[in-house]
Design a protein around this motif. Structure first.
Motif, PDB file in Angstrom:
ATOM      1  N   THR A  59      -9.420   2.938  26.003  1.00  0.00           N
ATOM      2  CA  THR A  59      -9.636   4.341  26.350  1.00  0.00           C
ATOM      3  C   THR A  59     -10.901   4.519  27.191  1.00  0.00           C
ATOM      4  OG1 THR A  59     -10.801   4.742  24.251  1.00  0.00           O
ATOM      5  CG2 THR A  59      -8.421   5.161  24.291  1.00  0.00           C
ATOM      6  N   ARG A  63     -11.072   6.029  31.039  1.00  0.00           N
ATOM      7  CA  ARG A  63     -11.976   7.107  31.452  1.00  0.00           C
ATOM      8  C   ARG A  63     -12.885   6.659  32.595  1.00  0.00           C
ATOM      9  NH1 ARG A  63     -12.421   8.149  25.596  1.00  0.00           N
ATOM     10  NH2 ARG A  63     -11.362  10.118  25.112  1.00  0.00           N
ATOM     11  N   LEU A 204      -5.463  10.279  23.872  1.00  0.00           N
ATOM     12  CA  LEU A 204      -6.515  10.911  24.647  1.00  0.00           C
ATOM     13  C   LEU A 204      -5.921  11.637  25.822  1.00  0.00           C
ATOM     14  CD1 LEU A 204      -8.320   8.575  27.137  1.00  0.00           C
ATOM     15  CD2 LEU A 204      -6.342   7.761  25.839  1.00  0.00           C
TER      16      LEU A 204
END
Length: 206
Positions: A59, A63, A204
């Motif tokens: 994750t 990002r 997410l």
């Protein structure tokens, strides 16, 4: 009287020893069983803890490599991140019979771009990140599999995961039954699986 008393007591010591050994054996069997159960529990706990760290790692990579979309107001990642052939070494081959980590991760395969210096295209970075995450996943459990999917909100644009869509990182591994007892499994962990699997899942939105 003393001679008779000694004759009557002969053999009692052996019986006591045998009873003590029997009780001790039963106790040791219980301890051995607890150690066996503990070893399986510890292995599963280690797989879960390591998988949580790997999911967080992926994750963070997503990002870090997200860019602003030219279509919508928000962030997206390169479409190559959602290519399942990039994960779990499915696009690589190994001549030896070693475990996945020893086979693929001790040295970088030629098919994997070296993006450590940052000189990579978005597609190359996706391949590099998928390889790194796959190596981290199998470091402690060679049967862990990494999966990244997206619930795309807009199927008409060029992005496989459009702005505002929810991404899900899932790491799964097979689990064993105990004493033929049915184990309650999470349906999320057992999509397209023929045997019981456990997993962790992290969602997410970029």
């Amino acid at each position: 009287m003393n001679t008779t008393s000694k004759k009557q007591q002969s053999g009692l010591g052996m019986i006591e020893v045998l009873v003590t050994l029997f009780i001790l054996s039963v106790g040791l069997l219980g301890v051995a069983y607890l150690q066996l159960v503990g070893s399986f529990s510890n292995a599963e706990a280690l797989s879960r803890s390591q998988s949580v760290l790997v999911a967080q790692q992926l994750t963070e990579r997503l990002r870090a490599n997200a860019v602003f979309s030219s279509i919508g107001d928000g962030l997206v990642v390169d479409n190559r991140y959602f290519d399942p052939d990039l994960y779990n070494f499915s696009g690589l081959s190994c001549a030896g019979s070693e475990q996945p980590y020893q086979c693929y991760c001790l040295s970088r395969p030629a098919a994997i771009p070296n993006c450590s210096s940052g000189q990579c295209s978005p597609a190359q970075m996706a391949a590099f990140d998928a390889y790194q995450v796959s190596c981290s996943a199998v470091q402690t459990n060679p049967e862990v599999e990494v999966n990244l999917r997206c619930d795309d909100l807009d199927l008409t644009d060029v992005h496989l995961c459009s702005v505002g869509s929810k991404l899900a990182v899932t790491l799964t591994w097979p689990v064993q039954k105990w004493q033929n007892l049915e184990r309650t499994v999470n349906p999320i962990c057992n999509v397209d699986k023929t045997s019981p699997h456990d997993c962790i899942a992290v969602e997410l939105t970029l």
